[in-house]
Design a protein around this motif. Structure first.
Motif, PDB file in Angstrom:
ATOM      1  N   PRO A 148       0.870  -1.180   0.000  1.00  0.00           N
ATOM      2  CA  PRO A 148       0.000   0.000   0.000  1.00  0.00           C
ATOM      3  C   PRO A 148       0.908   1.231   0.000  1.00  0.00           C
ATOM      4  N   THR A 149       0.462   2.305  -0.646  1.00  0.00           N
ATOM      5  CA  THR A 149       1.291   3.502  -0.775  1.00  0.00           C
ATOM      6  C   THR A 149       0.520   4.745  -0.363  1.00  0.00           C
ATOM      7  N   ILE A 150       1.262   5.687   0.209  1.00  0.00           N
ATOM      8  CA  ILE A 150       0.666   6.952   0.640  1.00  0.00           C
ATOM      9  C   ILE A 150       1.710   8.047   0.436  1.00  0.00           C
ATOM     10  N   ALA A 151       1.250   9.232   0.088  1.00  0.00           N
ATOM     11  CA  ALA A 151       2.158  10.367  -0.107  1.00  0.00           C
ATOM     12  C   ALA A 151       1.632  11.554   0.686  1.00  0.00           C
ATOM     13  N   LEU A 152       2.558  12.344   1.196  1.00  0.00           N
ATOM     14  CA  LEU A 152       2.244  13.572   1.914  1.00  0.00           C
ATOM     15  C   LEU A 152       2.817  14.729   1.118  1.00  0.00           C
ATOM     16  N   CYS A 153       2.031  15.800   0.967  1.00  0.00           N
ATOM     17  CA  CYS A 153       2.545  16.941   0.223  1.00  0.00           C
ATOM     18  C   CYS A 153       1.839  18.222   0.637  1.00  0.00           C
ATOM     19  N   TYR A 154       2.390  19.327   0.196  1.00  0.00           N
ATOM     20  CA  TYR A 154       1.790  20.630   0.423  1.00  0.00           C
ATOM     21  C   TYR A 154       0.681  20.828  -0.609  1.00  0.00           C
ATOM     22  N   SER A 155      -0.309  21.638  -0.279  1.00  0.00           N
ATOM     23  CA  SER A 155      -1.474  21.780  -1.165  1.00  0.00           C
ATOM     24  C   SER A 155      -1.100  22.235  -2.573  1.00  0.00           C
ATOM     25  N   PHE A 156      -0.073  23.074  -2.719  1.00  0.00           N
ATOM     26  CA  PHE A 156       0.301  23.543  -4.064  1.00  0.00           C
ATOM     27  C   PHE A 156       0.943  22.448  -4.915  1.00  0.00           C
ATOM     28  N   GLN A 157       1.274  21.313  -4.306  1.00  0.00           N
ATOM     29  CA  GLN A 157       1.858  20.201  -5.054  1.00  0.00           C
ATOM     30  C   GLN A 157       0.781  19.320  -5.702  1.00  0.00           C
ATOM     31  N   VAL A 158      -0.475  19.559  -5.384  1.00  0.00           N
ATOM     32  CA  VAL A 158      -1.563  18.771  -5.960  1.00  0.00           C
ATOM     33  C   VAL A 158      -2.114  19.530  -7.162  1.00  0.00           C
ATOM     34  N   LEU A 159      -1.953  18.931  -8.329  1.00  0.00           N
ATOM     35  CA  LEU A 159      -2.385  19.548  -9.583  1.00  0.00           C
ATOM     36  C   LEU A 159      -3.609  18.806 -10.117  1.00  0.00           C
ATOM     37  N   PRO A 160      -4.387  19.454 -10.988  1.00  0.00           N
ATOM     38  CA  PRO A 160      -5.575  18.777 -11.525  1.00  0.00           C
ATOM     39  C   PRO A 160      -5.241  17.491 -12.271  1.00  0.00           C
ATOM     40  N   GLN A 161      -4.124  17.506 -13.005  1.00  0.00           N
ATOM     41  CA  GLN A 161      -3.732  16.315 -13.759  1.00  0.00           C
ATOM     42  C   GLN A 161      -2.236  16.380 -14.048  1.00  0.00           C
ATOM     43  N   LEU A 162      -1.610  15.208 -13.998  1.00  0.00           N
ATOM     44  CA  LEU A 162      -0.186  15.114 -14.315  1.00  0.00           C
ATOM     45  C   LEU A 162       0.006  14.244 -15.547  1.00  0.00           C
ATOM     46  N   PRO A 163       1.027  14.536 -16.341  1.00  0.00           N
ATOM     47  CA  PRO A 163       1.346  13.616 -17.433  1.00  0.00           C
ATOM     48  C   PRO A 163       1.847  12.306 -16.825  1.00  0.00           C
ATOM     49  N   ALA A 164       1.293  11.190 -17.255  1.00  0.00           N
ATOM     50  CA  ALA A 164       1.679   9.887 -16.704  1.00  0.00           C
ATOM     51  C   ALA A 164       2.232   9.004 -17.814  1.00  0.00           C
ATOM     52  N   GLU A 165       3.255   8.264 -17.471  1.00  0.00           N
ATOM     53  CA  GLU A 165       3.865   7.319 -18.395  1.00  0.00           C
ATOM     54  C   GLU A 165       3.470   5.909 -17.965  1.00  0.00           C
ATOM     55  N   GLU A 166       3.629   4.935 -18.847  1.00  0.00           N
ATOM     56  CA  GLU A 166       3.207   3.564 -18.541  1.00  0.00           C
ATOM     57  C   GLU A 166       3.956   2.964 -17.364  1.00  0.00           C
ATOM     58  N   PHE A 167       5.195   3.412 -17.118  1.00  0.00           N
ATOM     59  CA  PHE A 167       5.976   2.858 -16.012  1.00  0.00           C
ATOM     60  C   PHE A 167       5.719   3.572 -14.680  1.00  0.00           C
ATOM     61  N   ASP A 168       4.958   4.679 -14.702  1.00  0.00           N
ATOM     62  CA  ASP A 168       4.649   5.405 -13.473  1.00  0.00           C
ATOM     63  C   ASP A 168       3.668   4.601 -12.628  1.00  0.00           C
ATOM     64  N   VAL A 169       3.988   4.415 -11.361  1.00  0.00           N
ATOM     65  CA  VAL A 169       3.135   3.665 -10.451  1.00  0.00           C
ATOM     66  C   VAL A 169       2.338   4.665  -9.617  1.00  0.00           C
ATOM     67  N   PRO A 170       0.997   4.653  -9.726  1.00  0.00           N
ATOM     68  CA  PRO A 170       0.205   5.612  -8.950  1.00  0.00           C
ATOM     69  C   PRO A 170       0.232   5.310  -7.452  1.00  0.00           C
ATOM     70  N   VAL A 171      -0.025   6.343  -6.661  1.00  0.00           N
ATOM     71  CA  VAL A 171      -0.076   6.261  -5.211  1.00  0.00           C
ATOM     72  C   VAL A 171      -1.513   5.938  -4.797  1.00  0.00           C
ATOM     73  N   ASP A 172      -1.687   5.083  -3.790  1.00  0.00           N
ATOM     74  CA  ASP A 172      -3.037   4.744  -3.328  1.00  0.00           C
ATOM     75  C   ASP A 172      -3.748   5.934  -2.693  1.00  0.00           C
ATOM     76  N   VAL A 173      -3.021   6.694  -1.850  1.00  0.00           N
ATOM     77  CA  VAL A 173      -3.618   7.828  -1.135  1.00  0.00           C
ATOM     78  C   VAL A 173      -2.632   8.992  -1.156  1.00  0.00           C
ATOM     79  N   VAL A 174      -3.154  10.193  -1.461  1.00  0.00           N
ATOM     80  CA  VAL A 174      -2.362  11.409  -1.374  1.00  0.00           C
ATOM     81  C   VAL A 174      -3.025  12.298  -0.320  1.00  0.00           C
ATOM     82  N   LEU A 175      -2.240  12.696   0.685  1.00  0.00           N
ATOM     83  CA  LEU A 175      -2.719  13.615   1.720  1.00  0.00           C
ATOM     84  C   LEU A 175      -1.997  14.940   1.546  1.00  0.00           C
ATOM     85  N   TRP A 176      -2.722  16.045   1.677  1.00  0.00           N
ATOM     86  CA  TRP A 176      -2.076  17.338   1.538  1.00  0.00           C
ATOM     87  C   TRP A 176      -2.613  18.326   2.558  1.00  0.00           C
ATOM     88  N   ALA A 177      -1.785  19.328   2.850  1.00  0.00           N
ATOM     89  CA  ALA A 177      -2.163  20.384   3.794  1.00  0.00           C
ATOM     90  C   ALA A 177      -1.455  21.673   3.401  1.00  0.00           C
TER      91      ALA A 177
END
Length: 177
Positions: A148-177
């Motif tokens: 299971p994966t989780i990421a912590l970040c600042y609110s400005f690090q969350v964008l509407p959409q990111l370019p994703a490549e086939e080898f990119d592994v998505p995160v299960d949960v992203v928390l921001w503040a």
């Protein structure tokens, strides 16, 4: 926007943060992380030690140890990253790119169900993650995909959409503040 532009913009925003802003956001994110179901269920945390303006994860990892969980942090060996168990978070030194890493090379972490706390420069709400460009976490998660994966970040690090490549592994949960 392309990845290089996103990385440049996010790095500039992070550099503009004050120590107080980093501390306040880190405390909020620590509370969110420690109260998450993923954390409560985890027996082992594969975390990371903060570098530059990253979320201050050391108090989170210290709490995990106090809660009786195993804690491991990454160490880079050439093109490969391994997680090394730590019982003392001060047993680190500057390693790859100046990032804090364990001094020791053992014991290598071996929990295939450990909760992986991921760093990154940018995220989107679908869990796509943009790292710093080394691909270490994507390579690790490609070989150990059941964490299971989780990421912590600042609110400005969350964008509407990111370019994703086939080898990119998505995160299960992203928390921001």
């Amino acid at each position: 926007m392309d990845k290089a532009t996103i990385r440049k913009q996010i790095r500039e925003l992070k550099k503009a943060m004050t120590a107080e802003e980093i501390q306040q956001s880190s405390e909020k994110l620590g509370e969110l992380f420690l109260s998450s179901e993923l954390y409560r269920q985890a027996k082992t945390i594969y975390g990371y030690l903060p570098y530059n303006q990253e979320v201050r994860t050391t108090p989170i990892l210290a709490q995990a140890l106090a809660d009786g969980k195993k804690v491991a942090v990454p160490k880079v060996y050439g093109e490969q990253m391994k997680f090394i168990y730590l019982t003392d978070l001060s047993q680190v030194e500057k390693g790859y790119c100046g990032i804090p890493e364990p001094i020791a090379d053992e014991p290598v972490a071996d929990d295939p169900t450990a909760l992986v706390l991921l760093p990154g420069l940018a995220f989107d709400r679908q869990g796509h993650r943009m790292g710093y460009g080394g691909g270490f976490y994507d390579k690790f998660l490609a070989t150990e995909p059941h964490h299971p994966t989780i990421a912590l970040c600042y609110s400005f690090q969350v964008l509407p959409q990111l370019p994703a490549e086939e080898f990119d592994v998505p995160v299960d949960v992203v928390l921001w503040a």
